[in-house]
Design a protein around this motif. Structure first.
Motif, PDB file in Angstrom:
ATOM      1  N   ALA A 143       0.842  -1.196   0.000  1.00 14.38           N
ATOM      2  CA  ALA A 143       0.000   0.000   0.000  1.00 14.38           C
ATOM      3  C   ALA A 143       0.879   1.249   0.000  1.00 14.38           C
ATOM      4  O   ALA A 143       1.937   1.279   0.640  1.00 14.38           O
ATOM      5  N   PRO A 144       0.455   2.292  -0.707  1.00 18.58           N
ATOM      6  CA  PRO A 144       1.300   3.485  -0.817  1.00 18.58           C
ATOM      7  C   PRO A 144       1.323   4.368   0.425  1.00 18.58           C
ATOM      8  O   PRO A 144       2.104   5.327   0.470  1.00 18.58           O
ATOM      9  N   PHE A 145       0.496   4.044   1.428  1.00 19.84           N
ATOM     10  CA  PHE A 145       0.456   4.852   2.644  1.00 19.84           C
ATOM     11  C   PHE A 145       0.407   3.924   3.856  1.00 19.84           C
ATOM     12  O   PHE A 145      -0.071   2.791   3.758  1.00 19.84           O
ATOM     13  N   PRO A 146       0.879   4.376   5.002  1.00 19.97           N
ATOM     14  CA  PRO A 146       0.780   3.542   6.200  1.00 19.97           C
ATOM     15  C   PRO A 146      -0.681   3.193   6.494  1.00 19.97           C
ATOM     16  O   PRO A 146      -1.576   4.020   6.311  1.00 19.97           O
ATOM     17  N   PHE A 149      -4.412   4.434   6.304  1.00 21.47           N
ATOM     18  CA  PHE A 149      -4.669   5.601   5.463  1.00 21.47           C
ATOM     19  C   PHE A 149      -4.800   5.218   3.992  1.00 21.47           C
ATOM     20  O   PHE A 149      -4.131   4.310   3.502  1.00 21.47           O
ATOM     21  N   ARG A 150      -5.654   5.964   3.284  1.00 23.90           N
ATOM     22  CA  ARG A 150      -5.904   5.729   1.857  1.00 23.90           C
ATOM     23  C   ARG A 150      -5.310   6.816   0.973  1.00 23.90           C
ATOM     24  O   ARG A 150      -5.328   6.702  -0.244  1.00 23.90           O
ATOM     25  N   SER A 151      -4.823   7.879   1.574  1.00 22.89           N
ATOM     26  CA  SER A 151      -4.213   8.974   0.833  1.00 22.89           C
ATOM     27  C   SER A 151      -3.312   9.721   1.807  1.00 22.89           C
ATOM     28  O   SER A 151      -3.179   9.331   2.975  1.00 22.89           O
ATOM     29  N   ALA A 152      -2.669  10.773   1.326  1.00 22.97           N
ATOM     30  CA  ALA A 152      -1.828  11.606   2.185  1.00 22.97           C
ATOM     31  C   ALA A 152      -1.950  13.051   1.721  1.00 22.97           C
ATOM     32  O   ALA A 152      -2.111  13.321   0.525  1.00 22.97           O
ATOM     33  N   PHE A 153      -1.862  13.977   2.678  1.00 18.00           N
ATOM     34  CA  PHE A 153      -1.943  15.401   2.348  1.00 18.00           C
ATOM     35  C   PHE A 153      -0.748  16.134   2.921  1.00 18.00           C
ATOM     36  O   PHE A 153      -0.302  15.870   4.044  1.00 18.00           O
ATOM     37  N   TYR A 264      15.476  13.726  -0.014  1.00 19.65           N
ATOM     38  CA  TYR A 264      14.441  13.938  -1.026  1.00 19.65           C
ATOM     39  C   TYR A 264      14.468  15.357  -1.549  1.00 19.65           C
ATOM     40  O   TYR A 264      15.074  16.260  -0.962  1.00 19.65           O
ATOM     41  N   SER A 265      13.777  15.534  -2.674  1.00 23.76           N
ATOM     42  CA  SER A 265      13.540  16.849  -3.242  1.00 23.76           C
ATOM     43  C   SER A 265      12.136  16.849  -3.836  1.00 23.76           C
ATOM     44  O   SER A 265      11.473  15.813  -3.898  1.00 23.76           O
ATOM     45  N   SER A 266      11.693  18.025  -4.283  1.00 26.99           N
ATOM     46  CA  SER A 266      10.325  18.151  -4.784  1.00 26.99           C
ATOM     47  C   SER A 266      10.333  19.173  -5.914  1.00 26.99           C
ATOM     48  O   SER A 266      10.225  20.373  -5.673  1.00 26.99           O
ATOM     49  N   ASP A 267      10.449  18.683  -7.158  1.00 27.92           N
ATOM     50  CA  ASP A 267      10.740  19.559  -8.294  1.00 27.92           C
ATOM     51  C   ASP A 267       9.794  19.239  -9.456  1.00 27.92           C
ATOM     52  O   ASP A 267       9.961  18.224 -10.137  1.00 27.92           O
ATOM     53  N   PHE A 268       8.819  20.120  -9.692  1.00 24.60           N
ATOM     54  CA  PHE A 268       7.762  19.778 -10.642  1.00 24.60           C
ATOM     55  C   PHE A 268       8.185  19.908 -12.099  1.00 24.60           C
ATOM     56  O   PHE A 268       7.428  19.518 -12.985  1.00 24.60           O
ATOM     57  N   GLN A 269       9.374  20.432 -12.368  1.00 26.29           N
ATOM     58  CA  GLN A 269       9.856  20.375 -13.747  1.00 26.29           C
ATOM     59  C   GLN A 269      10.401  18.989 -14.088  1.00 26.29           C
ATOM     60  O   GLN A 269      10.735  18.713 -15.239  1.00 26.29           O
ATOM     61  N   LEU A 270      10.465  18.105 -13.093  1.00 26.19           N
ATOM     62  CA  LEU A 270      10.854  16.714 -13.316  1.00 26.19           C
ATOM     63  C   LEU A 270       9.656  15.777 -13.215  1.00 26.19           C
ATOM     64  O   LEU A 270       9.569  14.783 -13.939  1.00 26.19           O
ATOM     65  N   GLY A 271       8.721  16.073 -12.323  1.00 27.13           N
ATOM     66  CA  GLY A 271       7.530  15.246 -12.170  1.00 27.13           C
ATOM     67  C   GLY A 271       6.510  15.951 -11.304  1.00 27.13           C
ATOM     68  O   GLY A 271       6.874  16.699 -10.388  1.00 27.13           O
ATOM     69  N   TYR A 272       5.233  15.732 -11.586  1.00 34.78           N
ATOM     70  CA  TYR A 272       4.162  16.396 -10.836  1.00 34.78           C
ATOM     71  C   TYR A 272       2.972  15.453 -10.721  1.00 34.78           C
ATOM     72  O   TYR A 272       2.785  14.537 -11.530  1.00 34.78           O
ATOM     73  N   ASP A 273       2.159  15.668  -9.685  1.00 30.93           N
ATOM     74  CA  ASP A 273       0.922  14.896  -9.488  1.00 30.93           C
ATOM     75  C   ASP A 273       1.166  13.395  -9.642  1.00 30.93           C
ATOM     76  O   ASP A 273       0.421  12.695 -10.335  1.00 30.93           O
ATOM     77  N   ASP A 274       2.186  12.896  -8.983  1.00 25.84           N
ATOM     78  CA  ASP A 274       2.579  11.503  -9.172  1.00 25.84           C
ATOM     79  C   ASP A 274       3.014  10.918  -7.835  1.00 25.84           C
ATOM     80  O   ASP A 274       3.182  11.637  -6.838  1.00 25.84           O
ATOM     81  N   LEU A 275       3.205   9.602  -7.814  1.00 24.62           N
ATOM     82  CA  LEU A 275       3.801   8.948  -6.665  1.00 24.62           C
ATOM     83  C   LEU A 275       5.289   9.290  -6.605  1.00 24.62           C
ATOM     84  O   LEU A 275       5.912   9.587  -7.633  1.00 24.62           O
ATOM     85  N   GLU A 328      -4.497   8.747  -3.897  1.00 24.27           N
ATOM     86  CA  GLU A 328      -3.195   9.245  -4.325  1.00 24.27           C
ATOM     87  C   GLU A 328      -2.703  10.327  -3.365  1.00 24.27           C
ATOM     88  O   GLU A 328      -3.493  10.899  -2.614  1.00 24.27           O
ATOM     89  N   PRO A 329      -1.403  10.647  -3.403  1.00 26.40           N
ATOM     90  CA  PRO A 329      -0.922  11.776  -2.607  1.00 26.40           C
ATOM     91  C   PRO A 329      -1.588  13.075  -3.061  1.00 26.40           C
ATOM     92  O   PRO A 329      -1.688  13.342  -4.264  1.00 26.40           O
ATOM     93  N   ALA A 330      -2.024  13.865  -2.103  1.00 24.28           N
ATOM     94  CA  ALA A 330      -2.641  15.162  -2.387  1.00 24.28           C
ATOM     95  C   ALA A 330      -1.715  16.234  -1.825  1.00 24.28           C
ATOM     96  O   ALA A 330      -1.912  16.737  -0.721  1.00 24.28           O
ATOM     97  N   PHE A 331      -0.687  16.560  -2.592  1.00 23.52           N
ATOM     98  CA  PHE A 331       0.333  17.505  -2.155  1.00 23.52           C
ATOM     99  C   PHE A 331       0.221  18.770  -3.000  1.00 23.52           C
ATOM    100  O   PHE A 331       0.340  18.715  -4.230  1.00 23.52           O
ATOM    101  N   VAL A 332       0.007  19.902  -2.344  1.00 28.07           N
ATOM    102  CA  VAL A 332      -0.129  21.185  -3.035  1.00 28.07           C
ATOM    103  C   VAL A 332       0.885  22.159  -2.454  1.00 28.07           C
ATOM    104  O   VAL A 332       1.460  21.920  -1.388  1.00 28.07           O
ATOM    105  N   TYR A 333       1.091  23.275  -3.169  1.00 29.73           N
ATOM    106  CA  TYR A 333       2.114  24.202  -2.678  1.00 29.73           C
ATOM    107  C   TYR A 333       1.724  25.642  -2.937  1.00 29.73           C
ATOM    108  O   TYR A 333       0.821  25.938  -3.730  1.00 29.73           O
ATOM    109  N   GLY A 334       2.437  26.542  -2.224  1.00 26.03           N
ATOM    110  CA  GLY A 334       2.196  27.969  -2.388  1.00 26.03           C
ATOM    111  C   GLY A 334       3.281  28.775  -1.701  1.00 26.03           C
ATOM    112  O   GLY A 334       4.304  28.248  -1.260  1.00 26.03           O
TER     113      GLY A 334
END
Length: 498
Positions: A143-146, A149-153, A264-275, A328-334
């Motif tokens: 499972a993708p989350f502990p 849980f069915r998703s993560a935010f 880890y890093s978090s770079d949407f020019q490499l991948g977005y809205d994904d695992l 799915e992961p629900a990760f947003v930014y601002g």
């Protein structure tokens, strides 16, 4: 066909022989059990029944000499058919593109990953699963989350500019999301803002670099990250992660993160809205995990003419709802400065969306990365124990996180919590629930921005133009660096600003 090993091999792991790295990448995302075969001899294929191979690199006739009657060979080259581009190349494509979305009457523009990797992953995994199930196999994944849980935010906030007043305005609204907010701090902007840094103490605060820029020059990237790392650690922060300014990624930036030991890093020019995934670079997988986010922030709406944060709140809340309901992961930014700090309706809308979904894991990106790396390190196999019965066995069981196994049959899935290294499953006795394919109406891939690049944009790109780095610190070992440094000095003389 060889009968060196006549007994029926284990149902899992999948054995990968001469397959493209993109397949390995998405199987790891999926949480499937797999092993890469490196030596072509019969005993190397004893560990699993399903052998995945690429017919462009190995002929079926040659492979059959290495397998037994108990094996099932699946040529993943068939999965390329019907795709607009080679899907395995697309999954490891690290190029960005200028993109556009139409959202709520606004045309939003951003640079994001060139390929919609999440959608490609889903198509390939679906086709592989159909092949496995059609050949009397089982489809299981971690499972993708502990559990349960069915998703993560997570709300990721990038602190780019030294506007402390806006940060503290944002902090008031953040109280409802305090346990699931990750802050990425640009130290050039905030090293002197002691009250802000004091407020961040004890919260998830990571590096956004010193200067708010990602360079093409490898040494400049390393210096920029080292400087931020030193400042943050001197202020008492334990730095495990990084988020690139503007979501930009390149191999030299990743090298710098590896050198600093970042998780880890978090770079949407490499991948977005994904695992989460480990990028492929220079013939190997990076050691730095990518934790993708949704790439649309409030700034894109403001650039498109929005007057307030209501449309942003509606969009981000809808993204979180859609992705959480899809499992799915629900990760947003601002950004707090001049934006989230003056738009309390955005965190309030996100908090209200979460309140209606108790099975969403409220987490930091740092904790998500720890979980994902732990999950990726599990070694397990599934062995058939008669009709409809499977034994699941882990080599290195530990209970750091509550782990569950997901069994899928078509659109139906069963989630089984695991309590030890060995579990016997009666597949027909499991409780299944219907999990249809996600709609993707809100968190959808963008269209390419087909406006031609201007001459000015091309020149800026050629010399890696930016006005963030002080002129005296611009490296001049390359022609592009010398041109940029000269133009910045000329601009300083003409206008008084560089």
């Amino acid at each position: 066909m060889s009968e060196v090993h006549a007994a029926r091999p284990a149902a899992l792991p999948f054995l990968l022989w001469k397959t493209p790295p993109g397949l390995e990448l998405i199987l790891a995302q999926e949480g499937a059990a797999f092993e890469v075969v490196h030596d072509p001899h019969p005993f190397a294929f004893r560990g699993g029944r399903f052998v995945l191979f690429d017919g462009r690199r190995e002929s079926p006739a040659t492979l059959r000499l290495l397998l037994t009657s108990g094996h099932v060979a699946i040529d993943v080259d068939a999965f390329r058919k019907g795709e607009p581009v080679d899907p395995f190349d697309a999954l490891v494509d690290d190029r960005p593109m200028r993109a556009t979305w139409d959202v709520g009457g606004y045309t939003l523009r951003e640079r994001v990953a060139r390929r919609p990797k999440a959608a490609i992953r889903e198509r390939i995994i679906n086709r592989l699963r159909d092949e496995v199930l059609a050949r009397d196999g089982v489809w299981m994944r971690l499972a993708p989350f502990p559990h349960p849980f069915r998703s993560a935010f997570n709300l990721r906030v990038d602190l780019d500019e030294p506007v402390a007043e806006d940060y503290f305005r944002f902090a008031l609204a953040r109280n409802l999301l305090d346990d699931c907010t990750t802050h990425f701090v640009s130290t050039a902007a905030y090293q002197a803002e002691r009250e802000v840094l004091a407020d961040l103490a004890g919260r998830d605060a990571q590096s956004h670099g010193h200067y708010h820029y990602v360079y093409r020059d490898p040494e400049a990237n390393l210096r920029n990250l080292e400087r931020a790392d030193l400042i943050l650690r001197d202020r008492g922060f334990e730095v495990e992660g990084f988020a690139a300014p503007h979501g930009r990624w390149n191999a030299s930036l990743d090298d710098a993160m590896e050198a600093l030991g970042y998780s880890y890093s978090s770079d949407f020019q490499l991948g977005y809205d994904d695992l989460p995934f480990f990028p492929w670079k220079d013939g190997r997988f990076s050691k730095v995990l990518q934790v993708p986010v949704h790439p649309i922030c409030e700034g894109l709406f403001l650039d498109a003419g929005a007057a307030d944060g209501r449309c942003v709140a509606d969009h981000l809340a809808a993204v979180v709802a859609e992705k959480a309901d899809a499992g799915e992961p629900a990760f947003v930014y601002g950004h707090p400065e001049r934006r989230l700090g003056r738009m309390p309706e955005i965190p309030l809308a996100l908090a209200a969306t979460l309140d209606r979904r108790p099975l969403v894991w409220r987490t930091t990106l740092t904790e998500m990365a720890r979980w994902w790396r732990w999950r990726a390190s599990r070694k397990w196999l599934a062995i058939a124990r008669g009709p409809g019965r499977v034994k699941v066995q882990f080599d290195d069981w530990d209970a750091d996180y509550p782990l569950a196994l997901e069994v899928q049959r078509g659109d139906f899935r069963s989630l089984i919590p695991l309590s030890g290294p060995r579990t016997i499953l009666d597949l027909s006795a499991l409780a299944y629930e219907r999990r249809p394919t996600p709609a993707r109406r809100v968190a959808r891939p963008p269209e390419p921005d087909r406006r031609p690049a201007s001459w000015r944009q091309l020149v800026r790109q050629a010399i890696d133009w930016e006005t963030v780095t002080p002129v005296d610190e611009i490296p001049d070992a390359t022609l592009a660096g010398r041109v940029k440094k000269g133009l910045r000095r000329w601009k300083l003389q003409r206008t008084g600003t560089s």
